[in-house]
Design a protein around this motif. Structure first.
Motif, mmCIF file in Angstrom:
data_model
loop_
_atom_site.group_PDB
_atom_site.id
_atom_site.type_symbol
_atom_site.label_atom_id
_atom_site.label_comp_id
_atom_site.label_asym_id
_atom_site.label_seq_id
_atom_site.Cartn_x
_atom_site.Cartn_y
_atom_site.Cartn_z
ATOM 1 N N TYR A 8 1.027 -1.042 0.077
ATOM 2 C CA TYR A 8 0.172 -0.175 -0.101
ATOM 3 C C TYR A 8 0.812 1.399 -0.166
ATOM 4 C CZ TYR A 8 0.749 -0.615 5.096
ATOM 5 O OH TYR A 8 1.491 -0.838 6.356
ATOM 6 N N GLU A 9 2.235 1.260 0.373
ATOM 7 C CA GLU A 9 2.931 2.323 0.395
ATOM 8 C C GLU A 9 3.265 2.714 -1.102
ATOM 9 O OE1 GLU A 9 6.147 2.881 3.659
ATOM 10 O OE2 GLU A 9 5.899 0.459 3.492
ATOM 11 N N ILE A 10 3.484 1.739 -1.867
ATOM 12 C CA ILE A 10 3.762 1.816 -3.288
ATOM 13 C C ILE A 10 2.224 2.513 -3.951
ATOM 14 C CG2 ILE A 10 4.124 0.673 -5.620
ATOM 15 C CD1 ILE A 10 5.595 -1.357 -3.702
ATOM 16 N N GLU A 11 1.202 2.018 -3.715
ATOM 17 C CA GLU A 11 0.023 2.517 -4.009
ATOM 18 C C GLU A 11 -0.032 3.936 -3.674
ATOM 19 O OE1 GLU A 11 -3.554 0.239 -2.902
ATOM 20 O OE2 GLU A 11 -4.769 2.025 -3.171
ATOM 21 N N ALA A 12 0.339 4.369 -2.648
ATOM 22 C CA ALA A 12 0.248 5.770 -2.139
ATOM 23 C C ALA A 12 1.298 6.549 -3.066
ATOM 24 C CB ALA A 12 0.474 5.839 -0.584
ATOM 25 N N GLU A 13 2.248 6.221 -3.332
ATOM 26 C CA GLU A 13 3.353 7.016 -3.897
ATOM 27 C C GLU A 13 2.665 7.158 -5.436
ATOM 28 O OE1 GLU A 13 6.134 8.473 -2.975
ATOM 29 O OE2 GLU A 13 5.799 7.652 -1.144
ATOM 30 N N LEU A 14 2.167 6.209 -5.972
ATOM 31 C CA LEU A 14 1.560 6.276 -7.312
ATOM 32 C C LEU A 14 0.524 7.236 -7.384
ATOM 33 C CD1 LEU A 14 1.663 2.220 -8.198
ATOM 34 C CD2 LEU A 14 3.157 4.369 -9.409
ATOM 35 N N ILE A 15 -0.452 7.167 -6.591
ATOM 36 C CA ILE A 15 -1.791 7.875 -6.646
ATOM 37 C C ILE A 15 -1.246 9.466 -6.122
ATOM 38 C CG2 ILE A 15 -2.321 7.711 -4.108
ATOM 39 C CD1 ILE A 15 -4.756 8.064 -7.255
ATOM 40 N N HIS A 16 -0.183 9.612 -5.603
ATOM 41 C CA HIS A 16 0.275 10.934 -5.223
ATOM 42 C C HIS A 16 1.041 11.421 -6.822
ATOM 43 C CE1 HIS A 16 3.691 13.701 -4.249
ATOM 44 N NE2 HIS A 16 2.977 14.149 -3.373
ATOM 45 N N GLU A 17 1.737 10.779 -7.228
ATOM 46 C CA GLU A 17 2.281 11.130 -8.827
ATOM 47 C C GLU A 17 1.015 11.356 -9.758
ATOM 48 O OE1 GLU A 17 5.357 12.158 -9.171
ATOM 49 O OE2 GLU A 17 5.649 11.822 -7.136
ATOM 50 N N PHE A 18 0.056 10.467 -9.837
ATOM 51 C CA PHE A 18 -1.036 10.711 -10.951
ATOM 52 C C PHE A 18 -1.609 12.126 -10.426
ATOM 53 C CE2 PHE A 18 -1.359 5.805 -11.410
ATOM 54 C CZ PHE A 18 -0.373 5.572 -11.978
ATOM 55 N N VAL A 19 -1.977 12.201 -8.962
ATOM 56 C CA VAL A 19 -2.863 13.515 -9.070
ATOM 57 C C VAL A 19 -2.106 14.803 -9.001
ATOM 58 C CG1 VAL A 19 -4.274 14.716 -7.095
ATOM 59 C CG2 VAL A 19 -4.468 11.962 -7.544
ATOM 60 N N ASN A 21 -0.169 15.305 -11.160
ATOM 61 C CA ASN A 21 0.176 15.425 -12.699
ATOM 62 C C ASN A 21 -1.484 15.683 -13.249
ATOM 63 O OD1 ASN A 21 2.982 15.366 -13.780
ATOM 64 N ND2 ASN A 21 2.732 13.663 -12.115
ATOM 65 N N ARG A 22 -2.436 15.952 -12.550
ATOM 66 C CA ARG A 22 -3.700 16.247 -13.071
ATOM 67 C C ARG A 22 -4.549 15.172 -13.333
ATOM 68 N NH1 ARG A 22 -3.966 22.098 -15.429
ATOM 69 N NH2 ARG A 22 -5.932 22.066 -14.553
ATOM 70 N N SER A 23 -3.897 14.097 -13.130
ATOM 71 C CA SER A 23 -5.073 12.769 -13.257
ATOM 72 C C SER A 23 -5.977 12.880 -12.269
ATOM 73 C CB SER A 23 -4.201 11.506 -13.007
ATOM 74 O OG SER A 23 -5.214 10.574 -12.930
ATOM 75 N N ARG A 24 -7.122 12.386 -12.361
ATOM 76 C CA ARG A 24 -8.412 12.302 -11.326
ATOM 77 C C ARG A 24 -8.243 11.369 -10.460
ATOM 78 N NH1 ARG A 24 -12.766 15.636 -11.872
ATOM 79 N NH2 ARG A 24 -12.877 15.209 -9.604
#
Ligand code: GLY
Ligand code: MN
Ligand code: MN
Length: 225
Positions: A8-19, A21-24
């Protein structure tokens, strides 16, 4: 990514980068599956600690401007594939590259699936998971490769992740397909799927994820920088 990190720590890093960069957000429930769970197609609890010597399968991608994307990569948790993991990885990568070439205008899903199945059979024989003598005797309705590769190679992609499309028609320019072969060997705790999104054009196709590292050596080098 390193031993001791939680999925889940990897999940958190990924959603952080996506958002940022203006992903929803994620285009679909992220699959962050280390060890044996790399063999579980829709694992999404993402709650284990990653262990040295294991692989981790990341089937994670962003939604952007209402469109989906769909990506899978497999990494060695400790930055170095074992010999066997690398052999399986390279087998999937060869099938991926062969399949990608066949996602062209005018081809059709039946010919495509049959040809990908044949590539997969050759690789599974080389990995000593199947025997050519058994393949020759197999019931074509239940090919033996499905024991290790039990899902489709491609689906339509668009506003939805598994978007609607006409599988009975020849492939058309302007269509985006995923290309996602995999080999899953639970008794060896090795699951490998490689997935990019491919746009069919009048002249061939464009791999929309061409710039995302995919070679085993490239991945190890990035992880060890
Ligand atoms: N992430 C779902 C799929 O690859 O089809
Ligand atoms: Mn997919
Ligand atoms: Mn996927």
């Amino acid at each position: 990514m390193k031993p001791g990190v939680w999925e889940y720590e990897i999940e958190a890093e990924l959603i952080h980068e996506f958002v940022r960069n203006r992903s929803r957000g994620f285009a679909y429930g992220p699959i962050i599956a280390s060890g044996i769970d790399s063999c579980v197609l829709h694992y999404n609890t993402n709650n284990k600690q990653c262990k040295k010597g294991d692989v981790i399968l990341l089937d994670v991608a962003a939604e952007y401007a209402n469109y989906g994307s769909d990506l899978t990569r497999v990494l060695p948790v400790d930055g170095k594939f074992t010999k066997r993991q690398r052999d399986v990885y390279n087998a999937v990568l060869r099938v991926f590259k062969g399949a990608r070439k066949m996602l062209v205008k005018g081809n059709n899903i039946d010919k495509y699936n049959a040809a990908v199945g044949q590539l997969m059979e050759e690789e599974l024989v080389k990995l000593k998971l199947l025997k050519m003598s058994d393949i020759k005797k197999q019931d074509p309705a239940f090919p033996l490769y499905k024991k290790y590769f039990m899902h489709g190679t491609s689906h339509f992609l668009g506003l939805d992740i598994h978007d609607v499309g006409f599988f009975h028609l020849p492939f058309q320019a302007g269509t985006v397909f995923t290309c996602e072969p995999g080999i899953y060997i639970p008794r060896e705790k090795i699951g490998v799927r490689i997935e990019n999104d491919i746009l069919i054009t009048d002249k061939g196709n464009v791999d929309l994820m061409e710039s995302i590292p995919i070679e085993a050596g490239e991945i190890e080098e990035l992880m060890n920088k």
